[in-house]
Design a protein around this motif. Structure first.
Motif, mmCIF file in Angstrom:
data_model
loop_
_atom_site.group_PDB
_atom_site.id
_atom_site.type_symbol
_atom_site.label_atom_id
_atom_site.label_comp_id
_atom_site.label_asym_id
_atom_site.label_seq_id
_atom_site.Cartn_x
_atom_site.Cartn_y
_atom_site.Cartn_z
ATOM 1 N N LEU A 178 71.599 46.632 9.190
ATOM 2 C CA LEU A 178 70.272 46.162 9.564
ATOM 3 C C LEU A 178 69.713 46.948 10.750
ATOM 4 N N LEU A 179 70.542 47.195 11.756
ATOM 5 C CA LEU A 179 70.082 47.954 12.918
ATOM 6 C C LEU A 179 69.767 49.407 12.570
ATOM 7 N N ILE A 201 66.382 49.439 10.860
ATOM 8 C CA ILE A 201 65.310 49.301 11.842
ATOM 9 C C ILE A 201 65.075 50.636 12.555
ATOM 10 N N CYS A 248 69.306 50.486 19.000
ATOM 11 C CA CYS A 248 69.797 49.938 17.722
ATOM 12 C C CYS A 248 71.034 50.691 17.239
ATOM 13 N N LEU A 256 63.202 52.935 10.216
ATOM 14 C CA LEU A 256 61.780 52.598 10.125
ATOM 15 C C LEU A 256 61.020 53.055 11.368
ATOM 16 N N LEU A 257 61.648 52.977 12.510
ATOM 17 C CA LEU A 257 60.980 53.386 13.735
ATOM 18 C C LEU A 257 60.822 54.895 13.834
ATOM 19 N N ALA A 295 65.163 52.744 18.883
ATOM 20 C CA ALA A 295 66.073 53.211 17.835
ATOM 21 C C ALA A 295 67.423 53.603 18.429
#
Length: 98
Positions: free
Chosen positions: A87-88, A91, A47, A94-95, A44
């Motif tokens: 988008l990053l 992600i 990202c 979500l992590l 993360a």
């Protein structure tokens, strides 16, 4: 048997607490549970750092480059990072969600 929790604390969910679908355990949760919290935080962090590094390294995209539909590289490279950053960040969310 009821579980009581202190006010202001979030419950800790485990894979066994999730509902089963058609008699089978939730396979997706089992696949995602192998990521440790340190690994998830590192991914993360990468990202979230990628857009900053890519856009703050100005000499990379300040020079002449390929144009896309008549738009100079300087502009479309920056605009490309807008949806890519979203988008990053998704992600990373979500992590790190619990």
């Amino acid at each position: 048997m009821s579980r009581r929790r202190r006010r202001g604390t979030r419950p800790r969910w485990r894979a066994r607490d999730l509902p089963e679908t058609s008699g089978k355990p939730n396979a997706l949760v089992g696949q995602l549970c192998h990521v440790t919290s340190n690994t998830a935080r590192a991914i993360a962090g990468g990202c979230l750092a990628a857009p900053f590094v890519a856009l703050l390294w100005v000499p990379f995209y300040a020079g002449g480059g390929p144009s896309l539909a008549g738009v100079p590289f300087f502009y479309w490279y920056q605009m490309l990072w807008v949806p890519l950053s979203v988008l990053l960040m998704f992600i990373a969310y979500l992590l790190l969600r619990r």
